[in-house]
Design a protein around this motif. Structure first.
Motif, PDB file in Angstrom:
ATOM      1  N   LYS A   1      17.026  46.374  34.299  1.00  0.00           N
ATOM      2  CA  LYS A   1      16.511  45.129  34.874  1.00  0.00           C
ATOM      3  C   LYS A   1      15.398  44.525  34.019  1.00  0.00           C
ATOM      4  O   LYS A   1      14.668  43.634  34.465  1.00  0.00           O
ATOM      5  N   LYS A   2      15.277  45.031  32.772  1.00  0.00           N
ATOM      6  CA  LYS A   2      14.240  44.561  31.847  1.00  0.00           C
ATOM      7  C   LYS A   2      12.832  44.837  32.375  1.00  0.00           C
ATOM      8  O   LYS A   2      11.880  44.117  32.069  1.00  0.00           O
ATOM      9  N   LYS A   3      12.686  45.896  33.165  1.00  0.00           N
ATOM     10  CA  LYS A   3      11.396  46.292  33.720  1.00  0.00           C
ATOM     11  C   LYS A   3      10.994  47.686  33.217  1.00  0.00           C
ATOM     12  O   LYS A   3      10.240  48.403  33.875  1.00  0.00           O
ATOM     13  N   GLY A   4      11.521  48.054  32.067  1.00  0.00           N
ATOM     14  CA  GLY A   4      11.271  49.389  31.548  1.00  0.00           C
ATOM     15  C   GLY A   4       9.805  49.646  31.273  1.00  0.00           C
ATOM     16  O   GLY A   4       8.992  48.710  31.194  1.00  0.00           O
ATOM     17  N   PRO A   5       9.423  50.902  31.106  1.00  0.00           N
ATOM     18  CA  PRO A   5       8.004  51.266  30.962  1.00  0.00           C
ATOM     19  C   PRO A   5       7.410  50.785  29.645  1.00  0.00           C
ATOM     20  O   PRO A   5       8.113  50.615  28.643  1.00  0.00           O
ATOM     21  N   LYS A   6       6.095  50.580  29.660  1.00  0.00           N
ATOM     22  CA  LYS A   6       5.390  50.140  28.463  1.00  0.00           C
ATOM     23  C   LYS A   6       5.281  51.271  27.444  1.00  0.00           C
ATOM     24  O   LYS A   6       5.371  51.043  26.238  1.00  0.00           O
ATOM     25  N   ARG A   7       5.046  52.483  27.942  1.00  0.00           N
ATOM     26  CA  ARG A   7       5.029  53.650  27.058  1.00  0.00           C
ATOM     27  C   ARG A   7       6.412  54.307  27.078  1.00  0.00           C
ATOM     28  O   ARG A   7       7.190  54.141  28.024  1.00  0.00           O
ATOM     29  N   SER A   8       6.682  55.075  26.073  1.00  0.00           N
ATOM     30  CA  SER A   8       7.940  55.814  26.034  1.00  0.00           C
ATOM     31  C   SER A   8       7.879  56.990  27.004  1.00  0.00           C
ATOM     32  O   SER A   8       6.809  57.526  27.291  1.00  0.00           O
ATOM     33  N   VAL A   9       9.050  57.385  27.494  1.00  0.00           N
ATOM     34  CA  VAL A   9       9.147  58.536  28.383  1.00  0.00           C
ATOM     35  C   VAL A   9      10.241  59.462  27.860  1.00  0.00           C
ATOM     36  O   VAL A   9      11.357  59.015  27.571  1.00  0.00           O
ATOM     37  N   LEU A  10       9.911  60.733  27.728  1.00  0.00           N
ATOM     38  CA  LEU A  10      10.878  61.756  27.346  1.00  0.00           C
ATOM     39  C   LEU A  10      11.168  62.622  28.560  1.00  0.00           C
ATOM     40  O   LEU A  10      10.261  63.233  29.122  1.00  0.00           O
TER      41      LEU A  10
ATOM     42  N   ASP B   1       3.641  46.882  41.573  1.00  0.00           N
ATOM     43  CA  ASP B   1       3.751  47.773  42.726  1.00  0.00           C
ATOM     44  C   ASP B   1       5.116  47.617  43.394  1.00  0.00           C
ATOM     45  O   ASP B   1       5.764  48.589  43.753  1.00  0.00           O
ATOM     46  N   LYS B   2       5.541  46.350  43.574  1.00  0.00           N
ATOM     47  CA  LYS B   2       6.835  46.107  44.198  1.00  0.00           C
ATOM     48  C   LYS B   2       7.963  46.637  43.331  1.00  0.00           C
ATOM     49  O   LYS B   2       8.965  47.155  43.825  1.00  0.00           O
ATOM     50  N   THR B   3       7.799  46.524  42.017  1.00  0.00           N
ATOM     51  CA  THR B   3       8.807  47.047  41.098  1.00  0.00           C
ATOM     52  C   THR B   3       8.921  48.556  41.226  1.00  0.00           C
ATOM     53  O   THR B   3      10.024  49.115  41.311  1.00  0.00           O
ATOM     54  N   ALA B   4       7.768  49.218  41.248  1.00  0.00           N
ATOM     55  CA  ALA B   4       7.764  50.677  41.377  1.00  0.00           C
ATOM     56  C   ALA B   4       8.436  51.106  42.683  1.00  0.00           C
ATOM     57  O   ALA B   4       9.256  52.032  42.706  1.00  0.00           O
ATOM     58  N   LEU B   5       8.102  50.438  43.774  1.00  0.00           N
ATOM     59  CA  LEU B   5       8.694  50.760  45.076  1.00  0.00           C
ATOM     60  C   LEU B   5      10.205  50.563  45.055  1.00  0.00           C
ATOM     61  O   LEU B   5      10.964  51.367  45.608  1.00  0.00           O
ATOM     62  N   LYS B   6      10.624  49.483  44.420  1.00  0.00           N
ATOM     63  CA  LYS B   6      12.056  49.180  44.361  1.00  0.00           C
ATOM     64  C   LYS B   6      12.832  50.301  43.677  1.00  0.00           C
ATOM     65  O   LYS B   6      13.866  50.757  44.184  1.00  0.00           O
ATOM     66  N   PHE B   7      12.338  50.749  42.541  1.00  0.00           N
ATOM     67  CA  PHE B   7      13.079  51.756  41.797  1.00  0.00           C
ATOM     68  C   PHE B   7      12.875  53.162  42.350  1.00  0.00           C
ATOM     69  O   PHE B   7      13.747  54.021  42.199  1.00  0.00           O
ATOM     70  N   ALA B   8      11.764  53.405  43.012  1.00  0.00           N
ATOM     71  CA  ALA B   8      11.561  54.694  43.675  1.00  0.00           C
ATOM     72  C   ALA B   8      12.614  54.921  44.757  1.00  0.00           C
ATOM     73  O   ALA B   8      13.033  56.058  45.011  1.00  0.00           O
ATOM     74  N   LYS B   9      13.059  53.842  45.368  1.00  0.00           N
ATOM     75  CA  LYS B   9      14.046  53.959  46.446  1.00  0.00           C
ATOM     76  C   LYS B   9      15.411  54.408  45.951  1.00  0.00           C
ATOM     77  O   LYS B   9      16.272  54.806  46.749  1.00  0.00           O
ATOM     78  N   THR B  10      15.625  54.340  44.644  1.00  0.00           N
ATOM     79  CA  THR B  10      16.896  54.845  44.110  1.00  0.00           C
ATOM     80  C   THR B  10      16.932  56.369  44.109  1.00  0.00           C
ATOM     81  O   THR B  10      17.994  56.956  43.910  1.00  0.00           O
TER      82      THR B  10
ATOM     83  N   ALA C   1      14.714  60.137  36.111  1.00  0.00           N
ATOM     84  CA  ALA C   1      15.269  59.499  34.914  1.00  0.00           C
ATOM     85  C   ALA C   1      16.158  58.324  35.296  1.00  0.00           C
ATOM     86  O   ALA C   1      16.112  57.257  34.667  1.00  0.00           O
ATOM     87  N   GLU C   2      16.954  58.492  36.345  1.00  0.00           N
ATOM     88  CA  GLU C   2      17.830  57.412  36.781  1.00  0.00           C
ATOM     89  C   GLU C   2      17.026  56.215  37.289  1.00  0.00           C
ATOM     90  O   GLU C   2      17.382  55.054  37.041  1.00  0.00           O
ATOM     91  N   ALA C   3      15.928  56.479  37.993  1.00  0.00           N
ATOM     92  CA  ALA C   3      15.076  55.390  38.476  1.00  0.00           C
ATOM     93  C   ALA C   3      14.503  54.593  37.304  1.00  0.00           C
ATOM     94  O   ALA C   3      14.475  53.353  37.319  1.00  0.00           O
ATOM     95  N   PHE C   4      14.047  55.276  36.269  1.00  0.00           N
ATOM     96  CA  PHE C   4      13.533  54.593  35.083  1.00  0.00           C
ATOM     97  C   PHE C   4      14.649  53.834  34.368  1.00  0.00           C
ATOM     98  O   PHE C   4      14.441  52.743  33.826  1.00  0.00           O
ATOM     99  N   SER C   5      15.845  54.416  34.366  1.00  0.00           N
ATOM    100  CA  SER C   5      16.987  53.759  33.739  1.00  0.00           C
ATOM    101  C   SER C   5      17.324  52.450  34.446  1.00  0.00           C
ATOM    102  O   SER C   5      17.617  51.430  33.800  1.00  0.00           O
ATOM    103  N   GLU C   6      17.285  52.465  35.775  1.00  0.00           N
ATOM    104  CA  GLU C   6      17.537  51.236  36.539  1.00  0.00           C
ATOM    105  C   GLU C   6      16.499  50.174  36.204  1.00  0.00           C
ATOM    106  O   GLU C   6      16.814  48.985  36.095  1.00  0.00           O
ATOM    107  N   ALA C   7      15.249  50.599  36.046  1.00  0.00           N
ATOM    108  CA  ALA C   7      14.194  49.652  35.653  1.00  0.00           C
ATOM    109  C   ALA C   7      14.474  49.071  34.275  1.00  0.00           C
ATOM    110  O   ALA C   7      14.312  47.866  34.036  1.00  0.00           O
ATOM    111  N   MET C   8      14.935  49.933  33.363  1.00  0.00           N
ATOM    112  CA  MET C   8      15.249  49.488  32.008  1.00  0.00           C
ATOM    113  C   MET C   8      16.366  48.432  32.041  1.00  0.00           C
ATOM    114  O   MET C   8      16.299  47.410  31.341  1.00  0.00           O
TER     115      MET C   8
END
Length: 473
Positions: A305-314, A20-29, A296-303
């Motif tokens: 930080k080695k916090k990328g999604p478990k499933r692939s995203v297109l 949850d904290k990870t999601a909040l962190k990257f949502a703020k981008t 896409a940029e928010a997911f990229s920032e997660a990636m």
């Protein structure tokens, strides 16, 4: 045993809390400033309204591809971000009725609404519509009379089913006809794009006024009897040529379930230049396009930080939506770069930058369409994500099966839904600037748009990271 269970429970709880904290962190981008920066470019005059197949659309495609590249996303189309395909552009030529040396010209004296052309000049026979006609119309053109166009579609379809080759609708109200021909002729005369060749067997639909019908029959309309017919020459020509266009795809591979895929879409095309005026399409659908770029940029920032999604995203911005959902149709029906059976959901964003009149007092809303059509789980996930993170008013007005606007069928998510892929369509509602040159960036509510973008991000994050794929029920 209890101690072990308790410890495992703490680990699971801690894991969910960390997520949850990870999601909040990257949502703020995702910020209103970044959304505005992107949209100021894509909805500028320089991009000339981004009409499918034009220079402006190509410029937008390059901008989006460069953004995906800067994020470190894979180029999934044989090493390219572009999924190129050809459409057919049809330009209408000479359309007229001829009686001796006299002509009635299309888009001056009547409106022609069809993709079908004649094989040169053709003699046609026009008969009055007869609801009791049991033997059909045998290739004739059927004439209907109406005060207004509303409700005529059903009658036209019935006449076609009874064998009519064409349908002529006579508008009795001259003011109604003048308004119709003035408003729609410029659009219908513009080149159209289609995925397939034109069907010359398609119904030919003509909308004219009483004066034209009286000219055809050579007498006042009131004197035309049910057993009378008029023979006249009709001509409709088209010129076809291929047009190359492209969807733009950026791929982020999942860490644990890479074969399962979430697709986030928006269409980046608009209607271009009409009557010398640039239609910038800031809301439709510049707003959805830049929302995809920010998510896409928010997911990229997660990636990173080695916090990328478990499933692939297109992340896919599609072209040709304004021409009939053609870009998404090409992806789903002709060249799905990733198997549709592995696609767990589609989140589609089409017009999310404005506030409609119904919500003038409460701008923190978004219309949600289709979330419950194929998956109860997706609908519940959407509701829970909103309650947890964004607290927007999720308005389901346009989700009603009986809604006359039929928005569920009118944007790119539908090509995924028809393939049994759960979808959510995010929408801000209609406004007077729809498909007008006044759909400009100055009218975008960026603070509200930021909240909507974060809602879509959190929904995408949850779908991409949950243990089980969304169930279709």
């Amino acid at each position: 045993m209890r101690k072990i269970t308790y410890a495992l429970g703490l680990i699971v709880a801690f894991g969910l809390l960390a997520q949850d904290k990870t999601a909040l962190k990257f949502a703020k981008t995702i910020t209103s400033e970044d959304l505005k920066e992107h949209l100021s470019i894509l909805a500028s005059d320089e991009y000339e309204g981004r009409e499918t197949g034009t220079k402006g659309q190509k410029m937008a495609a390059e901008y989006i591809a460069n953004h995906f590249k800067s994020l470190g996303f894979e180029a999934p189309v044989e090493g390219s971000y572009f999924q190129k395909f050809n459409l057919t552009e049809s330009s209408i030529g000479s359309v007229y009725f001829r009686k001796g040396d006299e002509k009635k010209m299309g888009f001056e004296d009547f409106v022609y609404y069809s993709s079908a052309e004649t094989s040169g000049e053709e003699y046609i026979t026009i008969v009055l519509a007869d609801e009791d006609k049991e033997d059909g119309y045998d290739g004739n053109y059927v004439l209907f009379s109406a005060e207004k166009l509303g409700g005529m579609q059903e009658k036209a379809e019935q006449a076609t089913a009874a064998g009519a080759k064409g349908v002529i609708i006579m508008l009795e109200d001259d003011t109604e006809f003048e308004s119709f021909i003035t408003r729609y002729s410029p659009y219908l005369q513009r080149p159209s794009l289609r995925a397939k060749a034109r069907d010359n067997e398609a119904t030919k639909l003509v909308i004219g006024d009483q004066a034209m019908i009286e000219w055809m029959f050579g007498k006042p309309f009131a004197e035309i009897k049910g057993n009378e017919s008029a023979q006249i020459i009709f001509n409709a020509d088209y010129l076809d040529k291929p047009v190359e266009t492209e969807n733009v795809l950026g791929y982020l591979k999942g860490s644990e379930m890479p074969d399962e895929l979430l697709i986030v879409t928006a269409h980046y095309d608009h209607v271009g230049i009409i009557g010398g005026e640039i239609h910038n399409g800031a809301d439709d659908d510049g707003s959805g396009t830049v929302t995809v770029l920010e998510i896409a940029e928010a997911f990229s920032e997660a990636m990173k930080k080695k916090k990328g999604p478990k499933r692939s995203v297109l992340f896919m911005t599609v072209t040709g939506e304004e021409k009939g959902l053609l870009g998404s149709l090409y992806y789903t029906d002709t060249d799905p770069v990733f198997p549709l059976e592995n696609t767990v959901a589609n989140l589609n964003i089409d017009m999310v930058g404005r506030i409609d009149d119904a919500h003038a007092e409460n701008p923190d809303y978004v219309y949600v369409i289709g979330s419950d059509k194929l998956s109860t789980e997706l609908h519940e996930l959407s509701e829970n994500v909103n309650k947890t993170y964004t607290n927007l008013d999720l308005d389901y007005t346009y989700n009603d099966e009986n809604d006359p606007n039929r928005f569920y069928y009118r944007s790119d998510h539908y090509n995924f839904a028809k393939n049994n892929i759960p979808i959510i369509f995010y929408f801000n509602g209609t406004h007077p600037d729809y498909h007008q040159p006044t759909d400009t960036i100055e009218k975008i509510a960026f603070d509200t748009m930021e909240k909507r973008a974060r809602l879509v991000f959190h929904t995408a994050w949850e779908i991409a990271n949950r243990a089980e794929r969304i169930k279709v029920d």
